[in-house]
Write a protein that holds these residues in place. Structure first.
Motif, mmCIF file in Angstrom:
data_model
loop_
_atom_site.group_PDB
_atom_site.id
_atom_site.type_symbol
_atom_site.label_atom_id
_atom_site.label_comp_id
_atom_site.label_asym_id
_atom_site.label_seq_id
_atom_site.Cartn_x
_atom_site.Cartn_y
_atom_site.Cartn_z
ATOM 1 N N VAL A 2 33.150 36.084 37.522
ATOM 2 C CA VAL A 2 33.984 35.172 38.310
ATOM 3 C C VAL A 2 35.407 35.161 37.769
ATOM 4 O O VAL A 2 36.384 35.186 38.528
ATOM 5 C CB VAL A 2 33.396 33.743 38.297
ATOM 6 C CG1 VAL A 2 34.341 32.776 38.991
ATOM 7 C CG2 VAL A 2 32.038 33.730 38.975
ATOM 8 N N GLU A 3 35.544 35.156 36.443
ATOM 9 C CA GLU A 3 36.875 35.156 35.825
ATOM 10 C C GLU A 3 37.619 36.451 36.154
ATOM 11 O O GLU A 3 38.817 36.432 36.458
ATOM 12 C CB GLU A 3 36.749 35.008 34.309
ATOM 13 C CG GLU A 3 38.096 34.973 33.597
ATOM 14 C CD GLU A 3 37.946 34.858 32.087
ATOM 15 O OE1 GLU A 3 38.981 34.780 31.413
ATOM 16 O OE2 GLU A 3 36.795 34.852 31.593
ATOM 17 N N SER A 26 38.513 30.806 42.547
ATOM 18 C CA SER A 26 37.653 31.531 41.610
ATOM 19 C C SER A 26 37.693 30.897 40.219
ATOM 20 O O SER A 26 36.663 30.767 39.555
ATOM 21 C CB SER A 26 38.087 32.999 41.540
ATOM 22 O OG SER A 26 37.873 33.640 42.783
ATOM 23 N N TYR A 27 38.879 30.488 39.781
ATOM 24 C CA TYR A 27 38.978 29.822 38.478
ATOM 25 C C TYR A 27 38.255 28.473 38.505
ATOM 26 O O TYR A 27 37.671 28.042 37.500
ATOM 27 C CB TYR A 27 40.431 29.630 38.065
ATOM 28 C CG TYR A 27 41.077 30.872 37.494
ATOM 29 C CD1 TYR A 27 40.527 31.517 36.387
ATOM 30 C CD2 TYR A 27 42.243 31.403 38.051
ATOM 31 C CE1 TYR A 27 41.117 32.653 35.857
ATOM 32 C CE2 TYR A 27 42.841 32.540 37.526
ATOM 33 C CZ TYR A 27 42.273 33.166 36.428
ATOM 34 O OH TYR A 27 42.858 34.291 35.907
ATOM 35 N N ALA A 30 34.729 29.258 38.027
ATOM 36 C CA ALA A 30 34.517 29.610 36.622
ATOM 37 C C ALA A 30 34.456 28.348 35.766
ATOM 38 O O ALA A 30 33.658 28.257 34.820
ATOM 39 C CB ALA A 30 35.637 30.529 36.135
ATOM 40 N N PHE A 40 40.715 28.185 31.796
ATOM 41 C CA PHE A 40 40.637 28.136 33.256
ATOM 42 C C PHE A 40 41.555 27.050 33.807
ATOM 43 O O PHE A 40 42.197 27.229 34.850
ATOM 44 C CB PHE A 40 39.189 27.904 33.703
ATOM 45 C CG PHE A 40 38.239 28.995 33.276
ATOM 46 C CD1 PHE A 40 38.656 30.313 33.176
ATOM 47 C CD2 PHE A 40 36.917 28.701 32.968
ATOM 48 C CE1 PHE A 40 37.797 31.313 32.778
ATOM 49 C CE2 PHE A 40 36.038 29.700 32.566
ATOM 50 C CZ PHE A 40 36.479 31.011 32.473
#
Length: 208
Positions: A2-3, A26-27, A30, A40
């Motif tokens: 994901v990262e 996305s972050y 994460a 993040f």
């Protein structure tokens, strides 16, 4: 995974602002997987700063406030996060909170005293605030920055601005000339601007 996906979206954000939104999402995912990871939160704050650049004036402040809050959350989770305090300071400066900016950049400096960015921007923030002995502190910080890297023209330029502000014109010209010597010949616009600053001081001195 994901990262990594978030980083891909973020890196393409220069070309497509929509990618920044995807990177932020996305972050955020994460962060759900690693809720105590300050990196993040920092990344999400940096994305907000990038997004703010494309916003209208009346919307920009709200986005920067969101970035500030994310940076604050990052340092809350990791108290020795120098770069987090650095970003928090810049966000506070954008919101005209100079006292808060000085406090946060001071924290970044304490945690990483040899980082020239921390030193330079702390000096710049003291200079911008200009209260009590702020100019004296700013001068010391700029000189410290020049000791770490004597080839950084911005340090001499900022020191020149400080001396001009405090009416120490001879010192201002000296620092401007050092900055000018370090600016490449192909950066004509920058060189012309510095030359104009030197010329204005000399002309003012002649008139007085």
């Amino acid at each position: 995974v994901v990262e990594a996906l978030a980083q891909i979206y973020e890196n393409s954000g220069f070309y497509a602002l929509e990618s920044l939104n995807l990177a932020e999402d996305s972050y955020r995912k994460a962060l759900e997987l690693e809720p105590n990871n300050p990196d993040f939160l920092l990344k999400m704050g940096q994305i907000k700063v990038k997004q703010a650049a494309s916003k209208k004036e009346e919307e920009r402040k709200g986005v920067i406030e969101e970035a500030r809050d994310l940076f604050q959350s990052a340092v809350d989770k990791k108290d020795n996060f120098s770069f987090g305090y650095y970003q928090l300071a810049l966000a506070k400066e954008s919101l005209s909170d100079l006292d808060g900016a000085v406090d946060s950049m001071s924290r970044a400096y304490i945690l990483d005293k040899n980082n020239i960015n921390n030193i330079f921007h702390l000096g710049r923030l003291y200079q911008a605030r200009g209260m009590n002995d702020d100019y004296t502190i700013a001068e010391a910080l700029f000189k410290r920055a020049s000791e770490i890297n004597d080839k950084e023209s911005n340090v001499y330029l900022q020191l020149g601005l400080l001396y001009e502000k405090t009416k120490e014109t001879d010192k201002a010209v000296f620092e401007y000339e050092k900055a000018l010597d370090l600016v490449p010949e192909n950066e004509k616009e920058v060189r012309e601007k510095i030359q104009e600053m030197i010329k204005n001081i000399i002309e003012t001195e002649v008139k007085t």
